[in-house]
Design a protein around this motif. Sequence first.
Motif, PDB file in Angstrom:
ATOM      1  N   VAL A  48      12.155  -3.309  -6.939  1.00 44.17           N
ATOM      2  CA  VAL A  48      12.662  -1.960  -6.691  1.00 44.17           C
ATOM      3  C   VAL A  48      11.518  -0.942  -6.727  1.00 44.17           C
ATOM      4  CG1 VAL A  48      14.166  -0.142  -7.597  1.00 44.17           C
ATOM      5  CG2 VAL A  48      14.921  -2.535  -7.628  1.00 44.17           C
ATOM      6  N   LEU A  49      10.730  -0.999  -7.788  1.00 40.53           N
ATOM      7  CA  LEU A  49       9.563  -0.129  -7.904  1.00 40.53           C
ATOM      8  C   LEU A  49       8.664  -0.643  -9.014  1.00 40.53           C
ATOM      9  CD1 LEU A  49      10.023   1.703 -10.674  1.00 40.53           C
ATOM     10  CD2 LEU A  49      11.534   2.998  -9.199  1.00 40.53           C
ATOM     11  N   THR A  58       3.485   5.292  -8.600  1.00 41.62           N
ATOM     12  CA  THR A  58       4.674   4.458  -8.497  1.00 41.62           C
ATOM     13  C   THR A  58       4.801   3.977  -7.059  1.00 41.62           C
ATOM     14  OG1 THR A  58       5.793   5.777 -10.189  1.00 41.62           O
ATOM     15  CG2 THR A  58       7.165   4.299  -8.878  1.00 41.62           C
ATOM     16  N   ASP A  59       5.036   2.711  -6.892  1.00 43.14           N
ATOM     17  CA  ASP A  59       5.325   2.143  -5.580  1.00 43.14           C
ATOM     18  C   ASP A  59       6.821   1.835  -5.504  1.00 43.14           C
ATOM     19  OD1 ASP A  59       2.216   0.767  -5.913  1.00 43.14           O
ATOM     20  OD2 ASP A  59       2.764   1.787  -4.054  1.00 43.14           O
ATOM     21  N   TYR A  60       7.405   2.069  -4.351  1.00 37.66           N
ATOM     22  CA  TYR A  60       8.844   1.943  -4.165  1.00 37.66           C
ATOM     23  C   TYR A  60       9.188   0.999  -3.029  1.00 37.66           C
ATOM     24  CZ  TYR A  60       9.137   6.319  -6.837  1.00 37.66           C
ATOM     25  OH  TYR A  60       9.034   7.288  -7.803  1.00 37.66           O
ATOM     26  N   VAL A  64      14.991   2.249  -1.688  1.00 35.98           N
ATOM     27  CA  VAL A  64      15.307   3.170  -2.779  1.00 35.98           C
ATOM     28  C   VAL A  64      14.469   4.454  -2.732  1.00 35.98           C
ATOM     29  CG1 VAL A  64      15.970   1.224  -4.227  1.00 35.98           C
ATOM     30  CG2 VAL A  64      13.681   2.218  -4.467  1.00 35.98           C
ATOM     31  N   LYS A  65      13.548   4.552  -1.796  1.00 35.24           N
ATOM     32  CA  LYS A  65      12.713   5.753  -1.701  1.00 35.24           C
ATOM     33  C   LYS A  65      13.573   6.999  -1.535  1.00 35.24           C
ATOM     34  CE  LYS A  65       8.385   3.925   0.135  1.00 35.24           C
ATOM     35  NZ  LYS A  65       7.527   3.779   1.335  1.00 35.24           N
ATOM     36  N   PHE A  68      15.531   6.739  -6.094  1.00 34.67           N
ATOM     37  CA  PHE A  68      15.172   6.211  -7.408  1.00 34.67           C
ATOM     38  C   PHE A  68      13.802   6.746  -7.809  1.00 34.67           C
ATOM     39  CE2 PHE A  68      17.659   1.908  -7.313  1.00 34.67           C
ATOM     40  CZ  PHE A  68      18.805   2.586  -6.928  1.00 34.67           C
ATOM     41  N   THR A  69      13.645   7.011  -9.081  1.00 30.00           N
ATOM     42  CA  THR A  69      12.344   7.365  -9.624  1.00 30.00           C
ATOM     43  C   THR A  69      12.155   6.672 -10.976  1.00 30.00           C
ATOM     44  OG1 THR A  69      13.235   9.340 -10.687  1.00 30.00           O
ATOM     45  CG2 THR A  69      12.241   9.635  -8.504  1.00 30.00           C
ATOM     46  N   LEU A  81      14.366   4.222 -15.435  1.00 28.71           N
ATOM     47  CA  LEU A  81      14.661   4.140 -14.004  1.00 28.71           C
ATOM     48  C   LEU A  81      15.827   5.083 -13.737  1.00 28.71           C
ATOM     49  CD1 LEU A  81      14.337   2.894 -11.191  1.00 28.71           C
ATOM     50  CD2 LEU A  81      15.940   1.102 -11.900  1.00 28.71           C
ATOM     51  N   TYR A 107       5.807  -6.058  -5.865  1.00 24.84           N
ATOM     52  CA  TYR A 107       7.185  -6.456  -5.597  1.00 24.84           C
ATOM     53  C   TYR A 107       7.425  -7.945  -5.842  1.00 24.84           C
ATOM     54  CZ  TYR A 107       4.424  -7.536  -1.521  1.00 24.84           C
ATOM     55  OH  TYR A 107       3.421  -7.983  -0.709  1.00 24.84           O
TER      56      TYR A 107
END
Length: 125
Positions: A48-49, A58-60, A64-65, A68-69, A81, A107
């Motif tokens: 997810v990230l 943070t990579d997403y 979910v971009k 989600f953070t 999350l 990932y």
Amino acid sequence: QLRLVESGGGSVQPGGSLRLSCTASGRTLDSFPIGWFRQAPGKEREGVLCISTSGGRTDYADSVKGRFTASRDNDKNTVYLQMNNLKPEDTAVYYCAARSWYGSKWYDPYEYDYWGQGTQVTVSS
């Protein structure tokens, strides 16, 4: 030995929000990049990230971009999350995981050394 425990899962309607927590014990979390993964029934575990040790990167996943953070409070040994605008396809068991370094293939589950037990997130009307 690093131990991770997720919490905060539950059921929510589409468009709703949830915040998951990943709390560590045994070692401090501040030296570990943390990934969040999810696995729906019959599907492979999906990244997810991933959030860096400082929280500055943070990579997403594309899915979910913008929704989600991640954040982290190293003083509390916890990573969060935040999931907004949830969709039914977000339904899954969510896991946090720790790795030794932040690099490519964030990932890939095989890049992670420590895992939590997972928490269920269900998005349904």
